[in-house]
Motif scaffolding. Structure first.
Motif, short mmCIF file in Angstrom:
data_model
loop_
_atom_site.label_atom_id
_atom_site.label_comp_id
_atom_site.label_asym_id
_atom_site.label_seq_id
_atom_site.Cartn_x
_atom_site.Cartn_y
_atom_site.Cartn_z
N MET A 1 36.69 49.22 80.37
CA MET A 1 35.60 48.89 81.27
C MET A 1 34.83 50.14 81.65
SD MET A 1 35.76 47.00 85.00
CE MET A 1 35.96 48.50 85.97
N THR A 2 33.55 49.99 81.76
CA THR A 2 32.70 51.07 82.23
C THR A 2 32.00 50.60 83.51
OG1 THR A 2 30.92 50.28 80.81
CG2 THR A 2 32.31 52.05 79.95
N ILE A 3 31.28 51.50 84.15
CA ILE A 3 30.56 51.14 85.37
C ILE A 3 29.15 50.74 84.98
CG2 ILE A 3 29.68 52.00 87.56
CD1 ILE A 3 32.12 53.82 87.69
N GLY A 4 28.88 49.44 85.07
CA GLY A 4 27.60 48.92 84.60
C GLY A 4 26.61 48.61 85.69
N ASP A 5 27.04 48.65 86.94
CA ASP A 5 26.15 48.30 88.05
C ASP A 5 26.14 49.41 89.09
OD1 ASP A 5 25.51 45.62 87.13
OD2 ASP A 5 27.58 45.11 87.64
N ALA B 1 26.49 58.09 106.11
CA ALA B 1 27.16 57.78 104.84
C ALA B 1 26.39 58.41 103.69
CB ALA B 1 27.25 56.27 104.65
N LEU B 2 27.13 59.05 102.79
CA LEU B 2 26.52 59.72 101.65
C LEU B 2 27.40 59.49 100.42
CD1 LEU B 2 24.44 61.73 100.42
CD2 LEU B 2 25.94 63.58 101.22
N PHE B 3 26.77 59.03 99.35
CA PHE B 3 27.47 58.85 98.07
C PHE B 3 26.70 59.63 97.01
CE2 PHE B 3 28.73 57.05 94.08
CZ PHE B 3 30.08 56.72 94.25
N VAL B 4 27.40 60.47 96.26
CA VAL B 4 26.76 61.33 95.27
C VAL B 4 27.19 60.92 93.86
CG1 VAL B 4 26.51 63.69 94.43
CG2 VAL B 4 26.71 63.28 96.88
N GLY B 5 26.22 60.46 93.07
CA GLY B 5 26.50 60.16 91.68
C GLY B 5 26.62 58.68 91.37
N ASP B 6 25.79 57.86 91.98
CA ASP B 6 25.79 56.43 91.66
C ASP B 6 25.09 56.25 90.32
OD1 ASP B 6 26.01 53.69 91.77
OD2 ASP B 6 24.27 53.43 93.08
N ILE B 7 25.84 56.47 89.26
CA ILE B 7 25.31 56.55 87.90
C ILE B 7 26.07 55.57 87.02
CG2 ILE B 7 24.98 58.08 85.91
CD1 ILE B 7 24.92 60.43 87.89
N THR B 8 25.35 54.71 86.33
CA THR B 8 25.98 53.72 85.44
C THR B 8 26.20 54.31 84.06
OG1 THR B 8 23.90 52.80 84.63
CG2 THR B 8 24.77 51.91 86.70
N PHE B 9 26.95 53.59 83.22
CA PHE B 9 27.27 54.11 81.89
C PHE B 9 26.02 54.24 81.03
CE2 PHE B 9 27.14 49.62 80.89
CZ PHE B 9 26.75 49.56 79.56
N GLU C 1 23.24 55.31 82.04
CA GLU C 1 22.60 56.56 82.45
C GLU C 1 23.45 57.77 82.04
OE1 GLU C 1 20.35 55.23 86.52
OE2 GLU C 1 22.54 55.29 86.53
N CYS C 2 24.76 57.64 82.24
CA CYS C 2 25.70 58.71 81.87
C CYS C 2 27.11 58.20 82.09
CB CYS C 2 25.45 59.96 82.72
SG CYS C 2 26.48 61.38 82.28
N GLU C 3 27.96 58.26 81.08
CA GLU C 3 29.34 57.83 81.23
C GLU C 3 30.02 58.64 82.34
OE1 GLU C 3 30.70 55.36 79.84
OE2 GLU C 3 29.79 54.99 77.87
N ILE C 4 30.95 58.00 83.04
CA ILE C 4 31.56 58.65 84.19
C ILE C 4 32.24 59.97 83.82
CG2 ILE C 4 33.72 57.35 83.98
CD1 ILE C 4 33.83 57.31 87.08
N SER C 5 32.83 60.05 82.64
CA SER C 5 33.52 61.28 82.23
C SER C 5 32.55 62.37 81.81
CB SER C 5 34.48 60.98 81.07
OG SER C 5 33.77 60.55 79.93
N TRP C 6 31.28 62.01 81.61
CA TRP C 6 30.28 63.00 81.21
C TRP C 6 29.52 63.57 82.40
CZ3 TRP C 6 27.41 60.05 76.67
CH2 TRP C 6 28.35 59.70 75.68
N ILE C 7 29.62 62.92 83.54
CA ILE C 7 28.85 63.36 84.70
C ILE C 7 29.31 64.75 85.12
CG2 ILE C 7 28.27 62.92 87.11
CD1 ILE C 7 28.82 59.95 86.58
N HIS C 8 28.38 65.68 85.15
CA HIS C 8 28.68 67.01 85.66
C HIS C 8 28.50 67.01 87.17
CE1 HIS C 8 28.95 69.67 81.99
NE2 HIS C 8 28.49 68.54 81.47
N GLN C 9 29.56 67.37 87.88
CA GLN C 9 29.49 67.42 89.33
C GLN C 9 29.43 68.88 89.78
OE1 GLN C 9 28.93 65.80 91.94
NE2 GLN C 9 28.86 63.68 91.19
N GLY C 10 29.77 69.13 91.01
CA GLY C 10 29.73 70.48 91.55
C GLY C 10 30.64 70.59 92.75
#
Length: 317
Positions: free
Chosen positions: A1-5, A100-108, A110-119
């Motif tokens: 499963m990936t994050i699609g939404d 409330a703050l959420f950083v990186g609400d990115i779907t597959f 846009e970018c797979e979760i394992s590819w997201i570069h954070q900091g």
């Protein structure tokens, strides 16, 4: 499963997409009524995230914003969000009601979760001492040093592989108001290298005196986590225990049931599991009569017949 939404809500507020650069920002909702999502195209974006954020703070009253969702930044698969963090911290005086703050609400897509570069997200917690909820998606290059935050009630870290240094940083943090901790531990293939010993501060619960909902999920060592929780002091004061999305099988489920009582829980979430029908029925018979809501949805089958092989987490790549 990936994050699609994308996230549908944050802080009890419905998510609302701030219009892109090519759309008119007319008829916007009241600034305090929604969780604002600000993002740009992941690939070949016409503007940088900080430019979109500048348009946002010019179009709405930032002093009334209560929840903010950071969507994709440009080239999230190749670049971290340092400029995003700088823009947020530069605007902190204009965001006095942000809770409330959420950083990186990115779907597959846009970018797979394992590819997201954070900091390094630690400065955000230091810069916004009144935050009640904080979340981040993506484990690559993620840094979470030990912090003290007096107000934070919910902390959520979503990854396909959570680095042990992040686990240790969170474990060493002083979060006296934290009620809900949600860690997606992931798999070693995508960088997860924490062991049960690294989770011990959460299991003891002494540094998190107000914790009521604990999620240690999406893990390839879900059986070991379940076994450790069987005697963990923190369990007796939880109302929700979440071991979902991982590789939990009969061995871990049996250890959990044979450990300390779980009948005080309001909910036990085990969805996406590798538990047999017989064991699932045993869990239901043991807990549901006591009023525990047990989620055993999304039963999975392993790739092979080995007792512990062929299992997979719900979210990895």
């Amino acid at each position: 499963m990936t994050i699609g939404d994308h996230l549908q809500e944050l802080h009890g507020l419905p998510a609302f997409d701030f219009p892109g650069a090519d759309a008119k920002a007319d008829g916007l909702p009241d600034a305090a009524s929604v969780a604002w999502r600000v993002g740009v195209d992941s690939y070949e974006s016409e503007e940088e995230w900080e430019e979109a954020f500048a348009r946002f703070t010019a179009a709405v009253d930032p002093t009334q914003v209560r929840a903010l969702i950071v969507g994709s930044w440009s080239d999230a698969y190749d670049s971290g969000p340092s400029e995003v963090f700088s823009a947020l911290l530069a605007a902190r005086e204009r965001l006095p009601r942000l809770r409330a703050l959420f950083v990186g609400d990115i779907t597959f897509e846009e970018c797979e979760i394992s590819w997201i570069h954070q900091g390094d997200v630690t400065p955000l917690l230091g810069g916004f001492p009144d935050l009640l909820e904080f979340g981040v998606r993506g484990g690559q290059d993620l840094v979470f040093d030990a912090v003290r935050h007096e107000s934070l009630r919910t902390l959520r870290v979503e990854t396909g592989g959570l680095p042990v240094q992040v686990v240790r940083g969170i474990a060493a943090s002083e979060l006296p108001a934290l009620e809900h901790l949600d860690l997606w531990l992931g798999t070693s293939w995508y960088g997860a290298d924490a062991e049960i010993a690294d989770l011990e501060p959460f299991l003891a619960g002494t540094r998190l005196p107000r914790l009521r909902r604990l999620a240690l999920r999406n893990s390839e060592i879900q059986d070991e986590i379940a076994a450790a929780l069987a005697a963990a002091p923190v369990v007796e004061r939880l109302d929700t225990l979440d071991l979902s999305m991982g590789t939990l099988g009969d061995r871990g489920a049996a250890a959990l049931l044979e450990g300390q009582p779980l009948t005080h829980l309001k909910k036990l979430d085990l969805h996406h599991h590798f538990i047999s029908e017989a064991m699932a029925e045993r869990i239901r018979r043991s807990l549901e009569p006591a009023g525990v809501a047990v989620d055993l949805d999304d039963e999975q089958k392993p790739w092979d017949d080995d007792e512990d092989g062929g299992r997979f987490t719900a979210v990895a790549e």
